[in-house]
Enzyme design. Structure first.
Site, PDB file in Angstrom:
ATOM      1  N   TYR A  61      42.374  23.125  50.640  1.00  0.00           N
ATOM      2  CA  TYR A  61      41.271  23.768  49.927  1.00  0.00           C
ATOM      3  C   TYR A  61      40.188  23.085  50.476  1.00  0.00           C
ATOM      4  O   TYR A  61      39.082  22.073  49.840  1.00  0.00           O
ATOM      5  CB  TYR A  61      41.430  23.888  48.880  1.00  0.00           C
ATOM      6  N   PHE A 211      48.255  33.984  41.733  1.00  0.00           N
ATOM      7  CA  PHE A 211      47.886  35.567  42.656  1.00  0.00           C
ATOM      8  C   PHE A 211      48.687  36.253  40.533  1.00  0.00           C
ATOM      9  O   PHE A 211      49.054  37.567  41.511  1.00  0.00           O
ATOM     10  CB  PHE A 211      47.960  36.192  43.288  1.00  0.00           C
ATOM     11  N   PRO A 212      47.565  35.840  39.626  1.00  0.00           N
ATOM     12  CA  PRO A 212      48.556  37.030  38.960  1.00  0.00           C
ATOM     13  C   PRO A 212      48.351  38.440  38.950  1.00  0.00           C
ATOM     14  O   PRO A 212      48.905  39.321  37.826  1.00  0.00           O
ATOM     15  CB  PRO A 212      47.864  36.386  37.570  1.00  0.00           C
ATOM     16  N   LEU A 213      46.740  38.034  39.516  1.00  0.00           N
ATOM     17  CA  LEU A 213      46.945  40.454  39.457  1.00  0.00           C
ATOM     18  C   LEU A 213      47.027  40.556  40.700  1.00  0.00           C
ATOM     19  O   LEU A 213      46.430  41.359  41.220  1.00  0.00           O
ATOM     20  CB  LEU A 213      45.366  39.946  38.556  1.00  0.00           C
ATOM     21  N   GLY A 214      47.693  39.896  41.795  1.00  0.00           N
ATOM     22  CA  GLY A 214      47.498  39.897  42.727  1.00  0.00           C
ATOM     23  C   GLY A 214      48.687  40.670  43.374  1.00  0.00           C
ATOM     24  O   GLY A 214      49.274  41.221  42.731  1.00  0.00           O
ATOM     25  N   GLY A 215      48.428  42.305  44.447  1.00  0.00           N
ATOM     26  CA  GLY A 215      49.569  42.829  44.580  1.00  0.00           C
ATOM     27  C   GLY A 215      50.148  44.407  44.090  1.00  0.00           C
ATOM     28  O   GLY A 215      50.391  44.991  44.724  1.00  0.00           O
ATOM     29  N   PHE A 216      48.648  44.134  42.965  1.00  0.00           N
ATOM     30  CA  PHE A 216      48.431  45.775  42.037  1.00  0.00           C
ATOM     31  C   PHE A 216      48.272  46.942  42.798  1.00  0.00           C
ATOM     32  O   PHE A 216      47.277  46.754  43.380  1.00  0.00           O
ATOM     33  CB  PHE A 216      47.773  45.783  40.901  1.00  0.00           C
ATOM     34  N   LEU A 219      48.192  52.700  40.322  1.00  0.00           N
ATOM     35  CA  LEU A 219      48.055  53.464  39.277  1.00  0.00           C
ATOM     36  C   LEU A 219      48.520  52.098  38.366  1.00  0.00           C
ATOM     37  O   LEU A 219      48.172  52.162  37.340  1.00  0.00           O
ATOM     38  CB  LEU A 219      50.096  53.874  40.065  1.00  0.00           C
TER      39      LEU A 219
END
Length: 286
Positions: A61, A211-216, A219
């Protein structure tokens, strides 16, 4: 309604299930220096002051930037702080991700992490599979694990984990060594690791989703927004609360460079999800 337990074992340490991921402290694209060093240092210190004792980082990183920042902010480290890093990749001059899988590269990566963090031993080193940078892909990790086991024998590593791996790679790795944790992409919308999460829970092995919100999809995001509004919480808080309730072995490492967002993330442990809400959220899987 009972809330999930908020601690779990990681290696030989008991850690808070809500940790902190340092990835966002580097520059754009996780490359280059931190945007605001003073604020980044404040976030790290606020996290530890708020009870966070599990920090996830890597020397790629930046590269090197986040580890140096962690040392500047927190050294000497609290006795209960568990710092986890990952190896297996390098950055090119433009910030691209390259595999770094040879024994020499893995050894160098562990030594770089130790030097930049100011440590003699890493609590946990995750081997990140790089057969495909974006997602798990089958392939033998035996040579890489053998290299890390040699470093463990030298006292540079306490525990070994895996990242970006398949269930088969986990099972194969366990034939060579004890695995402390698995770190893969997993969230409400991406449930491909459901069986692996449950299998690891039966073995009392930590699972660390990123990525807890990745790829949503749009909808799914709309559905999550609606649930969050009903609970008077943010979508991220609901997504994190779902992960905490999903399985007791899940450890969270949400990252942020904002002190305000840090406190919002940590407050997700107070979001109560009823069975009805859990059923609705479970139906969002892609």
């Amino acid at each position: 309604m009972s809330q999930p337990s908020m601690t779990y074992r990681l290696g030989d340490r008991e850690v808070a299930r809500l940790g902190y991921g340092a990835m966002q402290l580097a520059g754009p694209g996780v490359f280059g220096p931190v945007r605001d060093e003073a604020r980044a240092i404040q976030v790290l210190r606020d996290a530890v002051a708020s009870g966070v004792n599990h920090i996830d980082t890597s020397d790629f990183y930046g590269p090197h930037e986040t580890n140096k920042l962690i040392k500047k902010a927190l050294y000497p480290y609290p006795d209960n702080l568990c710092i986890v890093t990952k190896v297996g990749a390098l950055r090119d001059e433009k910030g691209g991700w390259l595999p770094a899988f040879s024994p020499q590269e893995l050894t160098q990566a562990v030594e770089d992490n130790l030097r930049n963090l100011g440590l003699n031993t890493m609590d946990v080193v995750n081997l990140r599979s790089m057969f495909d940078v974006r997602q798990p892909k089958e392939g033998s990790l035996e040579p890489q694990l053998e290299a890390l086991l040699m470093l463990k024998e030298r006292g540079l590593i306490r525990h070994i984990g895996l990242s970006n791996v398949t269930a088969k790679q986990v099972a194969d790795a366990q034939k060579l060594t004890t695995i402390a944790c698995v770190q893969n992409m997993y969230n409400l919308a991406n449930r491909h690791d459901d069986a692996l999460v449950d299998s690891l829970a039966e073995q009392e092995i930590a699972y660390v989703p990123f990525f807890p919100l990745g790829g949503f999809s749009r909808l799914q995001s709309t559905q999550l927004d609606e649930v969050a509004a009903q609970l008077q919480a943010t979508p991220m808080q609901v997504a994190l609360a779902w992960l905490l309730k999903r399985s007791p072995n899940i450890l969270l490492i949400p990252g942020t460079s904002s002190p305000q967002h840090l406190q919002e993330n940590l407050a997700s442990s107070k979001v109560i999800l009823s069975d009805e809400v859990m059923e609705k959220l479970n139906g969002m899987a892609g």
